[in-house]
Design a protein around this motif. Structure first.
Motif, PDB file in Angstrom:
ATOM      1  N   LYS A  62       0.828  -1.209   0.000  1.00  0.00           N
ATOM      2  CA  LYS A  62       0.000   0.000   0.000  1.00  0.00           C
ATOM      3  C   LYS A  62       0.860   1.255   0.000  1.00  0.00           C
ATOM      4  O   LYS A  62       0.586   2.212  -0.718  1.00  0.00           O
ATOM      5  CB  LYS A  62      -0.934   0.014   1.222  1.00  0.00           C
ATOM      6  N   ALA A  63       1.915   1.253   0.824  1.00  0.00           N
ATOM      7  CA  ALA A  63       2.815   2.412   0.890  1.00  0.00           C
ATOM      8  C   ALA A  63       3.509   2.635  -0.448  1.00  0.00           C
ATOM      9  O   ALA A  63       3.640   3.772  -0.909  1.00  0.00           O
ATOM     10  CB  ALA A  63       3.843   2.214   1.998  1.00  0.00           C
ATOM     11  N   ALA A  64       3.941   1.545  -1.075  1.00  0.00           N
ATOM     12  CA  ALA A  64       4.608   1.668  -2.375  1.00  0.00           C
ATOM     13  C   ALA A  64       3.642   2.210  -3.433  1.00  0.00           C
ATOM     14  O   ALA A  64       4.026   3.036  -4.268  1.00  0.00           O
ATOM     15  CB  ALA A  64       5.167   0.320  -2.812  1.00  0.00           C
ATOM     16  N   CYS A  65       2.398   1.776  -3.378  1.00  0.00           N
ATOM     17  CA  CYS A  65       1.391   2.266  -4.329  1.00  0.00           C
ATOM     18  C   CYS A  65       1.109   3.752  -4.099  1.00  0.00           C
ATOM     19  O   CYS A  65       0.951   4.512  -5.055  1.00  0.00           O
ATOM     20  CB  CYS A  65       0.106   1.449  -4.222  1.00  0.00           C
ATOM     21  N   GLN A  66       1.074   4.161  -2.830  1.00  0.00           N
ATOM     22  CA  GLN A  66       0.888   5.583  -2.536  1.00  0.00           C
ATOM     23  C   GLN A  66       2.069   6.399  -3.031  1.00  0.00           C
ATOM     24  O   GLN A  66       1.894   7.492  -3.558  1.00  0.00           O
ATOM     25  CB  GLN A  66       0.704   5.811  -1.034  1.00  0.00           C
ATOM     26  N   GLU A  67       3.270   5.857  -2.872  1.00  0.00           N
ATOM     27  CA  GLU A  67       4.452   6.558  -3.372  1.00  0.00           C
ATOM     28  C   GLU A  67       4.411   6.689  -4.887  1.00  0.00           C
ATOM     29  O   GLU A  67       4.778   7.727  -5.439  1.00  0.00           O
ATOM     30  CB  GLU A  67       5.722   5.823  -2.948  1.00  0.00           C
ATOM     31  N   MET A  68       3.954   5.637  -5.551  1.00  0.00           N
ATOM     32  CA  MET A  68       3.846   5.695  -7.011  1.00  0.00           C
ATOM     33  C   MET A  68       2.842   6.760  -7.427  1.00  0.00           C
ATOM     34  O   MET A  68       3.075   7.506  -8.379  1.00  0.00           O
ATOM     35  CB  MET A  68       3.437   4.316  -7.558  1.00  0.00           C
ATOM     36  N   GLU A  69       1.719   6.840  -6.721  1.00  0.00           N
ATOM     37  CA  GLU A  69       0.737   7.873  -7.032  1.00  0.00           C
ATOM     38  C   GLU A  69       1.316   9.261  -6.784  1.00  0.00           C
ATOM     39  O   GLU A  69       1.090  10.187  -7.567  1.00  0.00           O
ATOM     40  CB  GLU A  69      -0.545   7.690  -6.214  1.00  0.00           C
ATOM     41  N   ALA A  70       2.092   9.414  -5.710  1.00  0.00           N
ATOM     42  CA  ALA A  70       2.713  10.707  -5.422  1.00  0.00           C
ATOM     43  C   ALA A  70       3.686  11.102  -6.527  1.00  0.00           C
ATOM     44  O   ALA A  70       3.727  12.265  -6.947  1.00  0.00           O
ATOM     45  CB  ALA A  70       3.433  10.667  -4.076  1.00  0.00           C
ATOM     46  N   VAL A  71       4.457  10.138  -7.027  1.00  0.00           N
ATOM     47  CA  VAL A  71       5.388  10.414  -8.128  1.00  0.00           C
ATOM     48  C   VAL A  71       4.608  10.840  -9.370  1.00  0.00           C
ATOM     49  O   VAL A  71       4.968  11.813 -10.044  1.00  0.00           O
ATOM     50  CB  VAL A  71       6.272   9.177  -8.424  1.00  0.00           C
ATOM     51  N   PHE A  72       3.538  10.127  -9.667  1.00  0.00           N
ATOM     52  CA  PHE A  72       2.716  10.464 -10.829  1.00  0.00           C
ATOM     53  C   PHE A  72       2.116  11.865 -10.679  1.00  0.00           C
ATOM     54  O   PHE A  72       2.158  12.670 -11.615  1.00  0.00           O
ATOM     55  CB  PHE A  72       1.601   9.428 -11.009  1.00  0.00           C
ATOM     56  N   LEU A  73       1.560  12.156  -9.513  1.00  0.00           N
ATOM     57  CA  LEU A  73       0.973  13.478  -9.284  1.00  0.00           C
ATOM     58  C   LEU A  73       2.026  14.576  -9.371  1.00  0.00           C
ATOM     59  O   LEU A  73       1.760  15.665  -9.901  1.00  0.00           O
ATOM     60  CB  LEU A  73       0.282  13.525  -7.917  1.00  0.00           C
ATOM     61  N   ASN A  74       3.238  14.297  -8.863  1.00  0.00           N
ATOM     62  CA  ASN A  74       4.316  15.275  -8.931  1.00  0.00           C
ATOM     63  C   ASN A  74       4.698  15.561 -10.378  1.00  0.00           C
ATOM     64  O   ASN A  74       4.888  16.717 -10.758  1.00  0.00           O
ATOM     65  CB  ASN A  74       5.530  14.778  -8.145  1.00  0.00           C
ATOM     66  N   MET A  75       4.789  14.515 -11.185  1.00  0.00           N
ATOM     67  CA  MET A  75       5.109  14.706 -12.594  1.00  0.00           C
ATOM     68  C   MET A  75       4.015  15.512 -13.287  1.00  0.00           C
ATOM     69  O   MET A  75       4.294  16.416 -14.084  1.00  0.00           O
ATOM     70  CB  MET A  75       5.286  13.354 -13.285  1.00  0.00           C
ATOM     71  N   MET A  76       2.775  15.190 -12.976  1.00  0.00           N
ATOM     72  CA  MET A  76       1.651  15.891 -13.587  1.00  0.00           C
ATOM     73  C   MET A  76       1.654  17.369 -13.182  1.00  0.00           C
ATOM     74  O   MET A  76       1.490  18.262 -14.022  1.00  0.00           O
ATOM     75  CB  MET A  76       0.333  15.235 -13.169  1.00  0.00           C
ATOM     76  N   LEU A  77       1.879  17.641 -11.901  1.00  0.00           N
ATOM     77  CA  LEU A  77       1.892  19.013 -11.408  1.00  0.00           C
ATOM     78  C   LEU A  77       3.050  19.811 -12.009  1.00  0.00           C
ATOM     79  O   LEU A  77       2.871  20.969 -12.394  1.00  0.00           O
ATOM     80  CB  LEU A  77       1.975  19.026  -9.880  1.00  0.00           C
ATOM     81  N   SER A  78       4.221  19.180 -12.124  1.00  0.00           N
ATOM     82  CA  SER A  78       5.359  19.900 -12.695  1.00  0.00           C
ATOM     83  C   SER A  78       5.127  20.209 -14.172  1.00  0.00           C
ATOM     84  O   SER A  78       5.501  21.286 -14.657  1.00  0.00           O
ATOM     85  CB  SER A  78       6.655  19.123 -12.504  1.00  0.00           C
ATOM     86  N   ARG A  79       4.493  19.307 -14.909  1.00  0.00           N
ATOM     87  CA  ARG A  79       4.170  19.565 -16.317  1.00  0.00           C
ATOM     88  C   ARG A  79       3.114  20.663 -16.431  1.00  0.00           C
ATOM     89  O   ARG A  79       3.167  21.486 -17.350  1.00  0.00           O
ATOM     90  CB  ARG A  79       3.682  18.305 -17.025  1.00  0.00           C
ATOM     91  N   MET A  80       2.181  20.684 -15.509  1.00  0.00           N
ATOM     92  CA  MET A  80       1.162  21.739 -15.527  1.00  0.00           C
ATOM     93  C   MET A  80       1.811  23.093 -15.254  1.00  0.00           C
ATOM     94  O   MET A  80       1.497  24.085 -15.914  1.00  0.00           O
ATOM     95  CB  MET A  80       0.070  21.443 -14.493  1.00  0.00           C
ATOM     96  N   ARG A  81       2.738  23.143 -14.294  1.00  0.00           N
ATOM     97  CA  ARG A  81       3.429  24.398 -13.990  1.00  0.00           C
ATOM     98  C   ARG A  81       4.272  24.873 -15.168  1.00  0.00           C
ATOM     99  O   ARG A  81       4.408  26.058 -15.412  1.00  0.00           O
ATOM    100  CB  ARG A  81       4.318  24.246 -12.767  1.00  0.00           C
ATOM    101  N   ALA A  82       4.859  23.928 -15.889  1.00  0.00           N
ATOM    102  CA  ALA A  82       5.696  24.289 -17.034  1.00  0.00           C
ATOM    103  C   ALA A  82       4.873  24.921 -18.162  1.00  0.00           C
ATOM    104  O   ALA A  82       5.406  25.677 -18.966  1.00  0.00           O
ATOM    105  CB  ALA A  82       6.432  23.055 -17.562  1.00  0.00           C
TER     106      ALA A  82
END
Length: 115
Positions: free
Chosen positions: A40-60
């Protein structure tokens, strides 16, 4: 970001291997619960990585302005803020990606044990 992806893949592989080796004894059941928590923790980390990538692309995609001046540390601080924000978003339920990953990976590990 590649380091986070590699670390996630390694933790996920360990979780899958450990769950395949777990038996049916009380100690094994406790280990299974522990491995489920790790998955579960690993899946949450994966979601956090995905959200971070999405947010950084949105900011760009947003044009930069020099309203507050040109500070060299602003991008670094924004990146750190985004990382913490996305971790909190994933822990609070995010967009459900972690839950879907967990359900899918739990099914595949149970099928792997039945073989």
């Amino acid at each position: 970001m590649p380091d986070q992806g590699a670390a996630f893949a390694a933790r996920l592989e360990k979780a899958v291997q450990a769950s395949e080796q777990a038996g049916t004894s009380p100690a094994a059941a406790s280990a299974k619960r522990s491995e489920d928590a790790k998955l579960k923790a690993a899946c949450q980390e994966m979601e956090a990585v995905f959200l971070n990538m999405m947010l950084s692309r949105m900011r760009a995609s947003v044009p930069k302005t020099k309203l507050m001046g040109d500070t060299s540390g602003e991008e670094t601080m924004q990146s750190l803020l985004d990382t913490e924000l996305t971790k909190n978003m994933a822990q609070a339920g995010g967009m459900g990606l972690a839950d879907m990953l967990y359900r899918q990976l739990s099914k595949s590990t149970v099928k792997g044990q039945a073989r």
